[in-house]
Write a protein that holds these residues in place. Structure first.
Motif, mmCIF file in Angstrom:
data_model
loop_
_atom_site.group_PDB
_atom_site.id
_atom_site.type_symbol
_atom_site.label_atom_id
_atom_site.label_comp_id
_atom_site.label_asym_id
_atom_site.label_seq_id
_atom_site.Cartn_x
_atom_site.Cartn_y
_atom_site.Cartn_z
ATOM 1 N N GLU A 1 9.938 21.050 -1.848
ATOM 2 C CA GLU A 1 10.827 20.217 -2.670
ATOM 3 C C GLU A 1 10.972 20.800 -4.087
ATOM 4 O O GLU A 1 12.059 20.916 -4.627
ATOM 5 N N LYS A 2 9.861 21.190 -4.643
ATOM 6 C CA LYS A 2 9.837 21.726 -6.013
ATOM 7 C C LYS A 2 10.670 23.023 -6.105
ATOM 8 O O LYS A 2 11.387 23.241 -7.080
ATOM 9 N N LEU A 3 10.575 23.860 -5.086
ATOM 10 C CA LEU A 3 11.275 25.154 -5.128
ATOM 11 C C LEU A 3 12.656 25.095 -4.468
ATOM 12 O O LEU A 3 13.355 26.108 -4.375
ATOM 13 N N ASN A 4 13.013 23.886 -4.020
ATOM 14 C CA ASN A 4 14.335 23.661 -3.444
ATOM 15 C C ASN A 4 14.623 24.613 -2.269
ATOM 16 O O ASN A 4 15.576 25.395 -2.284
ATOM 17 N N ILE A 5 13.783 24.534 -1.260
ATOM 18 C CA ILE A 5 13.884 25.440 -0.098
ATOM 19 C C ILE A 5 14.492 24.708 1.091
ATOM 20 O O ILE A 5 14.122 23.578 1.387
ATOM 21 N N ASP A 6 15.440 25.375 1.771
ATOM 22 C CA ASP A 6 16.012 24.829 3.001
ATOM 23 C C ASP A 6 15.176 25.364 4.179
ATOM 24 O O ASP A 6 15.267 26.544 4.529
ATOM 25 N N LEU B 1 16.569 37.828 -1.136
ATOM 26 C CA LEU B 1 15.264 38.254 -1.656
ATOM 27 C C LEU B 1 14.599 37.152 -2.474
ATOM 28 O O LEU B 1 13.399 36.918 -2.380
ATOM 29 N N GLY B 2 15.432 36.457 -3.269
ATOM 30 C CA GLY B 2 14.904 35.370 -4.104
ATOM 31 C C GLY B 2 14.333 34.239 -3.264
ATOM 32 O O GLY B 2 13.259 33.709 -3.562
ATOM 33 N N ASN B 3 15.060 33.882 -2.204
ATOM 34 C CA ASN B 3 14.584 32.811 -1.324
ATOM 35 C C ASN B 3 13.337 33.234 -0.540
ATOM 36 O O ASN B 3 12.451 32.414 -0.301
ATOM 37 N N LEU B 4 13.296 34.512 -0.158
ATOM 38 C CA LEU B 4 12.083 35.018 0.513
ATOM 39 C C LEU B 4 10.885 34.891 -0.430
ATOM 40 O O LEU B 4 9.781 34.546 -0.006
ATOM 41 N N LYS B 5 11.139 35.192 -1.701
ATOM 42 C CA LYS B 5 10.057 35.106 -2.693
ATOM 43 C C LYS B 5 9.556 33.665 -2.796
ATOM 44 O O LYS B 5 8.347 33.418 -2.909
ATOM 45 N N LYS B 6 10.506 32.725 -2.719
ATOM 46 C CA LYS B 6 10.109 31.304 -2.807
ATOM 47 C C LYS B 6 9.234 30.924 -1.606
ATOM 48 O O LYS B 6 8.245 30.204 -1.753
ATOM 49 N N ILE B 7 9.600 31.436 -0.415
ATOM 50 C CA ILE B 7 8.762 31.164 0.775
ATOM 51 C C ILE B 7 7.388 31.800 0.570
ATOM 52 O O ILE B 7 6.353 31.212 0.915
ATOM 53 N N GLY B 8 7.401 32.998 -0.021
ATOM 54 C CA GLY B 8 6.143 33.692 -0.309
ATOM 55 C C GLY B 8 5.246 32.865 -1.216
ATOM 56 O O GLY B 8 4.021 32.810 -1.026
ATOM 57 N N ILE B 9 5.856 32.191 -2.188
ATOM 58 C CA ILE B 9 5.083 31.344 -3.114
ATOM 59 C C ILE B 9 4.446 30.181 -2.340
ATOM 60 O O ILE B 9 3.268 29.871 -2.518
ATOM 61 N N VAL B 10 5.238 29.555 -1.451
ATOM 62 C CA VAL B 10 4.696 28.438 -0.644
ATOM 63 C C VAL B 10 3.540 28.944 0.230
ATOM 64 O O VAL B 10 2.483 28.301 0.313
ATOM 65 N N LEU B 11 3.740 30.111 0.860
ATOM 66 C CA LEU B 11 2.696 30.658 1.741
ATOM 67 C C LEU B 11 1.414 30.958 0.958
ATOM 68 O O LEU B 11 0.309 30.808 1.480
ATOM 69 N N ALA B 12 1.575 31.373 -0.297
ATOM 70 C CA ALA B 12 0.394 31.714 -1.103
ATOM 71 C C ALA B 12 -0.354 30.468 -1.571
ATOM 72 O O ALA B 12 -1.573 30.490 -1.722
ATOM 73 N N MET B 13 0.397 29.372 -1.799
ATOM 74 C CA MET B 13 -0.223 28.189 -2.414
ATOM 75 C C MET B 13 -0.515 27.044 -1.443
ATOM 76 O O MET B 13 -1.226 26.107 -1.787
ATOM 77 N N TYR C 1 -5.256 28.035 9.198
ATOM 78 C CA TYR C 1 -6.231 27.266 8.410
ATOM 79 C C TYR C 1 -6.701 26.060 9.211
ATOM 80 O O TYR C 1 -5.963 25.538 10.049
ATOM 81 N N GLU C 2 -7.922 25.632 8.885
ATOM 82 C CA GLU C 2 -8.487 24.526 9.665
ATOM 83 C C GLU C 2 -8.074 23.170 9.096
ATOM 84 O O GLU C 2 -8.686 22.151 9.393
ATOM 85 N N LYS C 3 -7.083 23.153 8.220
ATOM 86 C CA LYS C 3 -6.668 21.873 7.657
ATOM 87 C C LYS C 3 -5.153 21.716 7.715
ATOM 88 O O LYS C 3 -4.433 22.699 7.889
ATOM 89 N N ASP C 4 -4.724 20.494 7.546
ATOM 90 C CA ASP C 4 -3.292 20.207 7.555
ATOM 91 C C ASP C 4 -2.743 20.414 6.133
ATOM 92 O O ASP C 4 -3.130 19.703 5.203
ATOM 93 N N CYS C 5 -1.867 21.393 5.990
ATOM 94 C CA CYS C 5 -1.340 21.719 4.658
ATOM 95 C C CYS C 5 0.030 21.085 4.417
ATOM 96 O O CYS C 5 0.692 21.421 3.437
ATOM 97 N N SER C 6 0.458 20.179 5.320
ATOM 98 C CA SER C 6 1.844 19.707 5.255
ATOM 99 C C SER C 6 2.185 18.998 3.940
ATOM 100 O O SER C 6 3.298 19.130 3.441
ATOM 101 N N LYS C 7 1.208 18.286 3.359
ATOM 102 C CA LYS C 7 1.483 17.562 2.108
ATOM 103 C C LYS C 7 1.834 18.552 0.989
ATOM 104 O O LYS C 7 2.830 18.391 0.284
ATOM 105 N N LYS C 8 1.015 19.563 0.881
ATOM 106 C CA LYS C 8 1.244 20.570 -0.162
ATOM 107 C C LYS C 8 2.524 21.363 0.134
ATOM 108 O O LYS C 8 3.302 21.681 -0.772
ATOM 109 N N ILE C 9 2.751 21.655 1.423
ATOM 110 C CA ILE C 9 3.966 22.393 1.811
ATOM 111 C C ILE C 9 5.200 21.595 1.383
ATOM 112 O O ILE C 9 6.106 22.130 0.744
#
Lengths: 263, 287
Positions: free
Chosen positions: B115-120, B130-142, B102-110
């Motif tokens: 933090e919200k999904l409690n990801i290490d 699988l559950g943690n992969l799904k959480k990464i998938g959610i971050v990647l989508a949003m 993407y042509e923008k910095d997404c770090s703020k949203k990431i």
């Protein structure tokens, strides 16, 4: 994307190149330790009892292998050609299809890039890897053979780079074949098989003039070292055919992949 | 925002979806529900251009969703049913790699989503459940703040607490005007977060209803154990799911008070009122 591709293919490149360099290193050490006339005489005696067809197969009928450059023109050249073509075919079989095989294509394809962007990054990565491999092997051999003081630089460079005329078609044809499949396990076997069948056909064609026509079915004919040794120049027809094969395969890759069902 | 016109996909002779048309409004959460193999994932794969449509068109913001339209891809966020990522990367590297497209910095949203999904983010992808992969998938989508989210079985693999957090995130996105296409086979979560729902069965869109309409259907599974089972059966005049000696099981569509009044005249040993599973709705209601 290209940066990542280069990073993940780096390990394979290092391993394949290192094995190749190791063989050349052993050969150089062996030749440096050879005892002049005595060893040369023993080699000639050994070659004298070999069948003519076998000698022709490795260009030993037109080259003496009592020097390291002589060895390079025969077995060394065959080894570089076979080795780089195998690497190129395996790389071509894997590089694009891996995303589908590992199911990471769902991630990659959802990003704001076209399918053609994906293909281009993979092709550039493959080309860079193959060129790095050739460059490293060539530099290593220049150093190795310079020590032996019998290097003809023009012929050496021609022989070092001519295998590209086969390696690049192997890379592109294997990549094109991979667009018909879903799993890299299948295309890897096809890629390796393709190289060995092609090599086998070229060997058969060297056995007798009656079966000489078989060489036209082999990709290895494009990098015919015998012609270079005899004429000390490139075969421009082979270059033209190689570029044509690469261009047609490349067109096929873009066309097939842009219409492929990715999942 | 998202319009599907007469979408048909055949896998050789097998129907994936047939003649499916839908219109999803901006800022709407549209539930897409159906049993396994009904055509939900096929529809989503067609929207994402991963497979070739047999016929039909898909429009996003009134623009034809062509597979090479990079501008449209920039405003789409996609979460697949099963998340497959690069095992050689850490979570942080994976998120950075995704950001590089993407042509923008997404770090703020990431950072917010992490933090919200409690990801290490220090963990390697290959170490994740699988559950943690799904959480990464959610971050990647949003992460790139898409205008439209395409979610395929988004909550499968998430624990109940994380599901609630995910629903909160979806409602936040909805409030920002994001359009959400939410495929699921769980009727309860569809009822909980969606504005409208499309029901797909055997490759066909059977019905599109608002959640209010769906809820007002008052579908209940009733199980009664009574010595008067034969009499109740006659008076109910209802198609039964199961009948064993004194036990009756059926789907009840009307006002539950009418049923209770009817049953009050008989000797009832046991009564069980349950919400029907999606399969039971498909078999007995939408058939």
């Amino acid at each position: 994307m290209l940066k990542r591709e280069l990073r993940i293919t780096k390990k394979g490149l290092i391993i394949w190149t290192s094995i190749c360099l190791l063989l050349f290193f052993i050969t150089y050490v062996t030749y440096f330790n050879m005892n002049g006339n005595e060893s040369s005489k023993a080699l000639k005696e050994m070659l004298a009892i070999m069948p003519d067809e076998l000698l022709k197969m490795f260009n030993m009928d037109i080259v003496d292998i009592d020097t390291v450059f002589g060895w390079f023109k025969t077995e060394g050249y065959t080894f570089i050609t076979l080795f780089t073509c195998l690497y190129s075919a395996i790389l071509g079989s894997n590089i694009l299809l891996k995303e589908e095989s590992d199911k990471t294509i769902e991630f990659l394809h959802s990003k704001p890039i076209t399918r053609s962007n994906i293909i281009s990054a993979k092709i550039w990565c493959g080309l860079i890897n193959i060129l790095i491999m050739f460059t490293v092997i060539t530099i290593f051999n220049i150093i190795g053979m310079s020590i032996s003081n019998n290097l003809e630089i023009k012929l050496f460079l021609l022989l070092s780079l001519t295998p590209l005329l086969s390696a690049l078609p192997f890379f592109f044809i294997s990549m094109y074949i991979s667009t018909f499949f879903k799993k890299t396990s299948t295309t890897n076997s096809i890629g390796i098989g393709f190289v060995f069948v092609s090599y086998f056909l070229q060997i058969i064609s060297a056995i007798s003039d009656k079966v000489d026509f078989i060489k036209y079915t082999s990709v290895f004919t494009l990098s015919d070292g015998r012609n270079i040794i005899i004429n000390n120049s490139l075969n421009y027809l082979a270059i033209l055919i190689s570029i044509t094969v690469v261009s047609i395969s490349c067109y096929g890759i873009y066309r097939r992949y842009n219409n492929k069902e990715l999942v | 925002m998202l319009e599907i016109k007469n979408l048909t996909k055949f896998y050789k002779d097998i129907k994936g979806v047939e003649n499916l048309s839908l219109h999803i409004n901006k800022g709407e959460i549209f539930g897409f529900i159906g049993p396994n193999g009904a055509g939900k994932s096929t529809t989503i794969k067609c929207i994402m251009n991963q497979i070739n449509k047999t016929s039909g068109e898909i429009y996003i913001n009134k623009v034809l969703n062509d597979k090479n339209n990079v501008e449209l891809k920039k405003i789409i966020g996609y979460l697949p049913d099963e998340v497959h990522l690069y095992n050689d990367l850490t979570v942080e590297q994976m998120l950075n790699y995704s950001n590089s497209f993407y042509e923008k910095d997404c770090s703020k949203k990431i950072n917010y989503l992490v933090e919200k999904l409690n990801i290490d983010t220090r963990k390697k992808i290959e170490e994740l459940s699988l559950g943690n992969l799904k959480k990464i998938g959610i971050v990647l989508a949003m992460m790139h703040e898409p205008k439209i989210l395409i979610l395929d079985e988004a909550t499968s693999g998430l624990d109940p607490l994380m599901k609630e957090t995910f629903y909160e995130l979806l409602l936040e996105e909805k409030n920002k005007g994001t359009t959400i296409f939410f495929s699921s086979h769980n009727l309860n979560e569809i009822k909980k977060i969606c504005d409208r729902v499309g029901i797909i069965k055997d490759a066909h869109l059977v019905s599109v209803e608002t959640i209010n309409e769906l809820s007002s259907n008052n579908l209940e599974i009733i199980t009664i154990v009574s010595n008067d089972a034969d009499k109740i059966k006659k008076e109910l005049n209802q198609e039964l799911i199961r009948e064993e000696d004194s036990k009756l099981k059926f789907i009840y569509k009307d006002n539950i008070n009418n049923l209770i009044k009817l049953l009050s005249r008989y000797n009832i040993e046991k009564i069980l009122i349950e919400e029907p599973s999606i399969e039971e709705i498909f078999i007995h209601y939408y058939n």
